[in-house]
Motif scaffolding. Structure first.
Motif, PDB file in Angstrom:
ATOM      1  N   ARG A  16      23.437  41.621  56.903  1.00  0.00           N
ATOM      2  CA  ARG A  16      23.922  42.053  58.146  1.00  0.00           C
ATOM      3  C   ARG A  16      23.625  43.032  58.762  1.00  0.00           C
ATOM      4  N   GLY A  17      23.768  43.419  59.497  1.00  0.00           N
ATOM      5  CA  GLY A  17      23.878  44.137  60.459  1.00  0.00           C
ATOM      6  C   GLY A  17      22.795  43.451  60.895  1.00  0.00           C
ATOM      7  N   GLU A  87      23.918  55.636  47.396  1.00  0.00           N
ATOM      8  CA  GLU A  87      25.448  56.572  48.096  1.00  0.00           C
ATOM      9  C   GLU A  87      26.351  55.854  49.088  1.00  0.00           C
ATOM     10  N   GLU A  88      26.179  54.076  49.528  1.00  0.00           N
ATOM     11  CA  GLU A  88      27.155  53.506  50.303  1.00  0.00           C
ATOM     12  C   GLU A  88      27.323  52.510  48.617  1.00  0.00           C
ATOM     13  N   PRO A  89      28.966  51.955  49.079  1.00  0.00           N
ATOM     14  CA  PRO A  89      29.548  51.390  48.215  1.00  0.00           C
ATOM     15  C   PRO A  89      28.845  50.040  48.106  1.00  0.00           C
ATOM     16  N   LEU A  90      28.613  49.859  46.894  1.00  0.00           N
ATOM     17  CA  LEU A  90      27.878  48.274  46.604  1.00  0.00           C
ATOM     18  C   LEU A  90      26.928  48.276  46.909  1.00  0.00           C
ATOM     19  N   GLU A 282      37.487  42.325  43.584  1.00  0.00           N
ATOM     20  CA  GLU A 282      36.941  41.171  44.213  1.00  0.00           C
ATOM     21  C   GLU A 282      36.634  41.393  45.736  1.00  0.00           C
ATOM     22  N   GLU A 283      38.593  41.300  46.105  1.00  0.00           N
ATOM     23  CA  GLU A 283      38.946  41.314  48.090  1.00  0.00           C
ATOM     24  C   GLU A 283      38.368  42.754  48.234  1.00  0.00           C
ATOM     25  N   ASP A 284      38.819  43.563  47.274  1.00  0.00           N
ATOM     26  CA  ASP A 284      37.886  45.324  47.775  1.00  0.00           C
ATOM     27  C   ASP A 284      36.493  44.783  48.182  1.00  0.00           C
ATOM     28  N   ALA A 285      35.752  44.789  47.191  1.00  0.00           N
ATOM     29  CA  ALA A 285      34.104  44.194  47.721  1.00  0.00           C
ATOM     30  C   ALA A 285      33.910  43.719  48.693  1.00  0.00           C
ATOM     31  N   ARG A 286      34.664  42.618  48.624  1.00  0.00           N
ATOM     32  CA  ARG A 286      34.351  41.874  50.143  1.00  0.00           C
ATOM     33  C   ARG A 286      34.815  42.407  51.051  1.00  0.00           C
ATOM     34  N   SER A 287      35.873  43.029  51.407  1.00  0.00           N
ATOM     35  CA  SER A 287      36.328  43.852  51.992  1.00  0.00           C
ATOM     36  C   SER A 287      35.074  44.928  52.573  1.00  0.00           C
ATOM     37  N   GLN A 290      32.480  42.755  54.550  1.00  0.00           N
ATOM     38  CA  GLN A 290      32.906  42.400  56.031  1.00  0.00           C
ATOM     39  C   GLN A 290      33.062  43.318  57.116  1.00  0.00           C
ATOM     40  N   SER A 291      33.480  44.276  56.524  1.00  0.00           N
ATOM     41  CA  SER A 291      33.128  45.349  57.724  1.00  0.00           C
ATOM     42  C   SER A 291      32.281  45.979  58.229  1.00  0.00           C
ATOM     43  N   ALA A 292      31.075  45.925  57.368  1.00  0.00           N
ATOM     44  CA  ALA A 292      29.820  45.768  58.061  1.00  0.00           C
ATOM     45  C   ALA A 292      29.305  45.006  59.040  1.00  0.00           C
TER      46      ALA A 292
END
Length: 313
Positions: A16-17, A87-90, A282-287, A290-292
């Motif tokens: 991503r990015g 320090e970032e989610p996932l 799983e949905e939270d992880a996907r979001s 996908q926010s990146a």
């Protein structure tokens, strides 16, 4: 052959990015296509179930040796300081930033970039609130580091199964920073290097351990930092010593994931750790992923990265 069919078939990555930029990220998926944290959801012991606490006797072994999963952050001979973003989610892999600029390690003659495949053991944590009884310094707040000394160059984001050969104690800017020496179980030389005695490495790869000490002593000097210091006068400890250090950092990680230790700004978001209060859907992880921003090719690396630094012996 089971090593080749093991870790890498169970995990994949998603970019991503913009590459070569501060927003580049490498997220991880398991074999079921779930986005996961490489820090928390990939088991420490190779062959363990992702969501269970598995004793060593059910982990994969070669003879009497327990195998560990290693997350490759930096391929050998490269310079970009890629690391798990604690320090970032996932906890995707990203490039470190210092003073607002992407961080690259210097080429310290005769070494080009990192001289091993460099990475970390998942489900380990060097607790910054815990004073190491050996070094007398607190942990560096990261997973424990690994130098993989095999003949193959691995890619950033690969998950490989390694056997531990020894460990180097480093005090880096006043923090305990253990460096595990390991080799991929699939490496052609893995059957020759057993780690019962660290001299095994000296026999089959003469000069490599000495170069490792030299590299860690000097790698921050081009940035204006002092030379790093080593307990035990820079002597490597053997496999059994290293495994005890790994087990200790695994216990600290377990305390972190179950709110029994203060992680400060560490993100403990996970998908698979049984009983962890930080477990997400799983949905939270996907979001989160996908926010990146979507992946795009970035600019080429600055020619300065290829400069050489020379130090008197």
């Amino acid at each position: 052959g089971w090593g080749r069919l093991g870790a890498m078939s169970r995990y994949s990555t998603e970019q991503r990015g913009r590459s070569n930029s501060p927003d580049y990220r490498l997220y991880f998926k398991n074999a079921d296509g779930k986005y996961i944290s490489p820090f928390h959801d990939i088991p420490l012991f190779a062959g363990s179930k992702e969501d269970k606490e598995i004793p060593a006797k059910r982990s994969k072994t070669t003879g009497s040796e327990v195998l560990f999963n290693m997350i490759v952050e930096v391929p050998r001979w490269t310079n970009a300081k890629m690391e798990i973003a604690t320090e970032e989610p996932l906890n995707p892999i990203k490039q470190d930033i210092k003073k607002g600029k992407l961080r690259y390690v210097a080429n310290i003659f005769p070494h080009k970039g990192y001289i091993w495949n460099y990475g970390a053991l998942p489900q380990t944590w060097e607790d910054p609130n815990h004073t190491d009884k050996i070094t007398g310094c607190c942990g560096d707040n990261d997973p424990i580091d690994v130098c993989e000394i095999g003949s193959k160059i691995h890619s950033s984001g690969e998950v490989i199964q390694v056997k531990v050969l020894g460990v180097l104690a480093l005090v880096d800017e006043g923090e305990t920073d253990w460096k595990i020496i390991a080799i991929s179980v699939d490496d052609p030389e893995a059957q020759k290097i057993h780690g019962k005695d660290i001299d095994d490495v000296k026999k089959h790869k003469p000069g490599y351990l000495e170069a490792t000490v030299d590299w860690f002593r000097l790698y921050k000097v081009p940035d204006g930092k002092p030379k790093n210091q080593f307990p035990f006068n820079g002597e490597f400890k053997d496999k059994d010593f290293a495994v005890e250090i790994i087990k200790s950092t695994h216990e600290h990680w377990k305390a972190l994931l179950h709110k029994k230790a203060d992680g400060g700004t560490i993100k403990c978001t996970n998908v698979l750790v049984s009983g962890s209060p930080f477990c997400c859907s799983e949905e939270d992880a996907r979001s989160i992923v996908q926010s990146a921003p979507a992946y795009v090719n970035g600019d080429s690396v600055s020619p300065e990265v290829h400069s050489w630094y020379f130090f008197p012996k």
